[in-house]
Design a protein around this motif. Structure first.
Motif, PDB file in Angstrom:
ATOM      1  N   GLN A  88     -97.555 -58.602  -4.348  1.00  0.00           N
ATOM      2  CA  GLN A  88     -99.008 -58.458  -4.243  1.00  0.00           C
ATOM      3  C   GLN A  88     -99.376 -57.400  -3.217  1.00  0.00           C
ATOM      4  OE1 GLN A  88    -100.284 -62.471  -3.450  1.00  0.00           O
ATOM      5  NE2 GLN A  88    -100.344 -63.009  -5.626  1.00  0.00           N
ATOM      6  N   GLU A  89     -98.581 -57.252  -2.157  1.00  0.00           N
ATOM      7  CA  GLU A  89     -98.818 -56.183  -1.179  1.00  0.00           C
ATOM      8  C   GLU A  89     -98.680 -54.813  -1.828  1.00  0.00           C
ATOM      9  OE1 GLU A  89     -97.403 -58.027   3.090  1.00  0.00           O
ATOM     10  OE2 GLU A  89     -95.926 -56.980   1.872  1.00  0.00           O
ATOM     11  N   GLN A  90     -97.829 -54.732  -2.848  1.00  0.00           N
ATOM     12  CA  GLN A  90     -97.574 -53.463  -3.534  1.00  0.00           C
ATOM     13  C   GLN A  90     -98.626 -53.168  -4.601  1.00  0.00           C
ATOM     14  OE1 GLN A  90     -95.125 -51.679  -2.101  1.00  0.00           O
ATOM     15  NE2 GLN A  90     -94.987 -53.470  -0.794  1.00  0.00           N
ATOM     16  N   GLY A  91     -99.622 -54.034  -4.743  1.00  0.00           N
ATOM     17  CA  GLY A  91    -100.700 -53.793  -5.688  1.00  0.00           C
ATOM     18  C   GLY A  91    -100.588 -54.553  -6.985  1.00  0.00           C
ATOM     19  N   CYS A  92     -99.577 -55.414  -7.121  1.00  0.00           N
ATOM     20  CA  CYS A  92     -99.463 -56.217  -8.336  1.00  0.00           C
ATOM     21  C   CYS A  92    -100.569 -57.272  -8.373  1.00  0.00           C
ATOM     22  CB  CYS A  92     -98.102 -56.899  -8.413  1.00  0.00           C
ATOM     23  SG  CYS A  92     -96.757 -55.735  -8.706  1.00  0.00           S
ATOM     24  N   ALA A  93    -100.788 -57.828  -9.536  1.00  0.00           N
ATOM     25  CA  ALA A  93    -101.895 -58.759  -9.747  1.00  0.00           C
ATOM     26  C   ALA A  93    -101.808 -59.994  -8.844  1.00  0.00           C
ATOM     27  CB  ALA A  93    -101.937 -59.184 -11.199  1.00  0.00           C
ATOM     28  N   MET A  94    -102.971 -60.447  -8.421  1.00  0.00           N
ATOM     29  CA  MET A  94    -103.100 -61.628  -7.586  1.00  0.00           C
ATOM     30  C   MET A  94    -103.090 -62.870  -8.463  1.00  0.00           C
ATOM     31  SD  MET A  94    -106.240 -62.541  -4.995  1.00  0.00           S
ATOM     32  CE  MET A  94    -107.492 -62.305  -6.232  1.00  0.00           C
ATOM     33  N   SER A  95    -102.661 -63.986  -7.900  1.00  0.00           N
ATOM     34  CA  SER A  95    -102.693 -65.252  -8.622  1.00  0.00           C
ATOM     35  C   SER A  95    -103.315 -66.325  -7.733  1.00  0.00           C
ATOM     36  CB  SER A  95    -101.284 -65.661  -9.053  1.00  0.00           C
ATOM     37  OG  SER A  95    -100.460 -65.824  -7.926  1.00  0.00           O
ATOM     38  N   TYR A  96    -103.719 -67.411  -8.369  1.00  0.00           N
ATOM     39  CA  TYR A  96    -104.224 -68.564  -7.627  1.00  0.00           C
ATOM     40  C   TYR A  96    -103.756 -69.831  -8.325  1.00  0.00           C
ATOM     41  CZ  TYR A  96    -108.062 -68.451 -11.078  1.00  0.00           C
ATOM     42  OH  TYR A  96    -108.803 -68.414 -12.222  1.00  0.00           O
ATOM     43  N   GLY A 156    -100.091 -83.851 -10.435  1.00  0.00           N
ATOM     44  CA  GLY A 156     -99.450 -83.534 -11.699  1.00  0.00           C
ATOM     45  C   GLY A 156     -99.032 -82.077 -11.711  1.00  0.00           C
ATOM     46  N   ALA A 157     -98.984 -81.498 -12.896  1.00  0.00           N
ATOM     47  CA  ALA A 157     -98.590 -80.104 -13.050  1.00  0.00           C
ATOM     48  C   ALA A 157     -99.650 -79.179 -12.453  1.00  0.00           C
ATOM     49  CB  ALA A 157     -98.394 -79.784 -14.531  1.00  0.00           C
ATOM     50  N   VAL A 158     -99.186 -78.187 -11.745  1.00  0.00           N
ATOM     51  CA  VAL A 158    -100.071 -77.202 -11.115  1.00  0.00           C
ATOM     52  C   VAL A 158    -100.282 -76.039 -12.084  1.00  0.00           C
ATOM     53  CG1 VAL A 158    -100.296 -75.564  -9.193  1.00  0.00           C
ATOM     54  CG2 VAL A 158     -99.334 -77.828  -8.797  1.00  0.00           C
ATOM     55  N   LEU A 159    -101.515 -75.583 -12.173  1.00  0.00           N
ATOM     56  CA  LEU A 159    -101.848 -74.416 -12.979  1.00  0.00           C
ATOM     57  C   LEU A 159    -101.777 -73.184 -12.088  1.00  0.00           C
ATOM     58  CD1 LEU A 159    -103.117 -72.922 -15.429  1.00  0.00           C
ATOM     59  CD2 LEU A 159    -105.346 -73.642 -14.554  1.00  0.00           C
ATOM     60  N   VAL A 160    -101.014 -72.174 -12.490  1.00  0.00           N
ATOM     61  CA  VAL A 160    -100.933 -70.915 -11.762  1.00  0.00           C
ATOM     62  C   VAL A 160    -101.549 -69.839 -12.652  1.00  0.00           C
ATOM     63  CG1 VAL A 160     -99.436 -69.202 -10.680  1.00  0.00           C
ATOM     64  CG2 VAL A 160     -98.886 -71.636 -10.513  1.00  0.00           C
ATOM     65  N   VAL A 161    -102.620 -69.229 -12.152  1.00  0.00           N
ATOM     66  CA  VAL A 161    -103.375 -68.245 -12.928  1.00  0.00           C
ATOM     67  C   VAL A 161    -103.111 -66.847 -12.386  1.00  0.00           C
ATOM     68  CG1 VAL A 161    -105.658 -67.543 -13.713  1.00  0.00           C
ATOM     69  CG2 VAL A 161    -105.175 -69.972 -13.312  1.00  0.00           C
ATOM     70  N   GLN A 162    -102.622 -65.969 -13.253  1.00  0.00           N
ATOM     71  CA  GLN A 162    -102.394 -64.559 -12.909  1.00  0.00           C
ATOM     72  C   GLN A 162    -103.664 -63.792 -13.274  1.00  0.00           C
ATOM     73  OE1 GLN A 162     -99.332 -63.704 -11.708  1.00  0.00           O
ATOM     74  NE2 GLN A 162     -99.770 -61.569 -11.416  1.00  0.00           N
ATOM     75  N   THR A 163    -104.266 -63.110 -12.294  1.00  0.00           N
ATOM     76  CA  THR A 163    -105.504 -62.381 -12.538  1.00  0.00           C
ATOM     77  C   THR A 163    -105.228 -60.948 -12.968  1.00  0.00           C
ATOM     78  OG1 THR A 163    -105.709 -61.572 -10.272  1.00  0.00           O
ATOM     79  CG2 THR A 163    -106.653 -63.755 -10.740  1.00  0.00           C
ATOM     80  N   ASP A 164    -106.290 -60.208 -13.198  1.00  0.00           N
ATOM     81  CA  ASP A 164    -106.154 -58.803 -13.595  1.00  0.00           C
ATOM     82  C   ASP A 164    -106.495 -57.837 -12.462  1.00  0.00           C
ATOM     83  OD1 ASP A 164    -108.857 -59.278 -13.465  1.00  0.00           O
ATOM     84  OD2 ASP A 164    -109.335 -58.286 -15.354  1.00  0.00           O
ATOM     85  N   HIS A 165    -106.565 -58.348 -11.229  1.00  0.00           N
ATOM     86  CA  HIS A 165    -106.878 -57.476 -10.100  1.00  0.00           C
ATOM     87  C   HIS A 165    -105.947 -57.759  -8.916  1.00  0.00           C
ATOM     88  CE1 HIS A 165    -109.514 -61.022 -10.103  1.00  0.00           C
ATOM     89  NE2 HIS A 165    -109.306 -61.037  -8.813  1.00  0.00           N
ATOM     90  N   ALA A 166    -105.896 -56.802  -8.020  1.00  0.00           N
ATOM     91  CA  ALA A 166    -104.971 -56.870  -6.880  1.00  0.00           C
ATOM     92  C   ALA A 166    -105.480 -57.800  -5.786  1.00  0.00           C
ATOM     93  CB  ALA A 166    -104.765 -55.468  -6.310  1.00  0.00           C
ATOM     94  N   HIS A 167    -104.559 -58.241  -4.935  1.00  0.00           N
ATOM     95  CA  HIS A 167    -104.906 -59.038  -3.755  1.00  0.00           C
ATOM     96  C   HIS A 167    -105.674 -58.126  -2.794  1.00  0.00           C
ATOM     97  CE1 HIS A 167    -104.457 -61.508  -0.177  1.00  0.00           C
ATOM     98  NE2 HIS A 167    -104.058 -62.494  -0.966  1.00  0.00           N
ATOM     99  N   PRO A 168    -106.708 -58.637  -2.125  1.00  0.00           N
ATOM    100  CA  PRO A 168    -107.485 -57.807  -1.203  1.00  0.00           C
ATOM    101  C   PRO A 168    -106.667 -57.153  -0.085  1.00  0.00           C
ATOM    102  CG  PRO A 168    -108.607 -59.884  -1.586  1.00  0.00           C
ATOM    103  CD  PRO A 168    -107.266 -59.982  -2.237  1.00  0.00           C
ATOM    104  N   LEU A 169    -105.539 -57.745   0.289  1.00  0.00           N
ATOM    105  CA  LEU A 169    -104.729 -57.213   1.383  1.00  0.00           C
ATOM    106  C   LEU A 169    -103.550 -56.369   0.898  1.00  0.00           C
ATOM    107  CD1 LEU A 169    -104.690 -60.333   3.737  1.00  0.00           C
ATOM    108  CD2 LEU A 169    -106.188 -58.335   3.825  1.00  0.00           C
ATOM    109  N   ASN A 170    -103.670 -55.772  -0.291  1.00  0.00           N
ATOM    110  CA  ASN A 170    -102.573 -54.935  -0.782  1.00  0.00           C
ATOM    111  C   ASN A 170    -102.540 -53.622  -0.009  1.00  0.00           C
ATOM    112  OD1 ASN A 170    -103.538 -52.538  -2.653  1.00  0.00           O
ATOM    113  ND2 ASN A 170    -104.915 -54.248  -3.072  1.00  0.00           N
TER     114      ASN A 170
END
Length: 103
Positions: A30-38, A47-61
């Motif tokens: 994510q520091e290198q500019g890859c997509a952020m997730s939450y 239970g099972a955790v949902l991990v969502v990959q977004t289409d934008h970079a982390h603010p601290l990239n």
């Protein structure tokens, strides 16, 4: 795996409470500019955790890639989509991956 309550936010979708969190410190990729997730999980059950990959970079990239905030409306949309695709948040198990980077 369960989310840390400190720093997580509450959201209610269809009268069911969830907690979600964006990682404060970016991962190496994510520091290198890859997509952020939450991550999202039920508020009271583990239970099972949902991990969502977004289409934008982390603010601290470090690459200066444009980023934007994850809004509660984004999280609600992701929860509804994941449920439609088979995410069972009340059942313990592996993370459920939802890739919105191409959406």
């Amino acid at each position: 795996m369960s989310l840390v309550r400190k720093g997580s936010r509450r959201i209610v979708v269809d009268e069911i409470a969830y907690r979600w969190v964006v990682r404060r410190k970016p991962t190496y990729t994510q520091e290198q500019g890859c997509a952020m997730s939450y991550a999202v999980e039920l508020e009271d059950a583990r239970g099972a955790v949902l991990v969502v990959q977004t289409d934008h970079a982390h603010p601290l990239n470090f690459m200066g890639e444009p980023s934007k905030a994850v809004l509660p409306s984004d999280v609600e949309r992701a929860i509804r989509l994941a449920l439609a695709q088979g995410w069972a948040p009340e059942v313990p198990g592996a993370q459920f991956q939802l890739d919105l980077s191409a959406a």
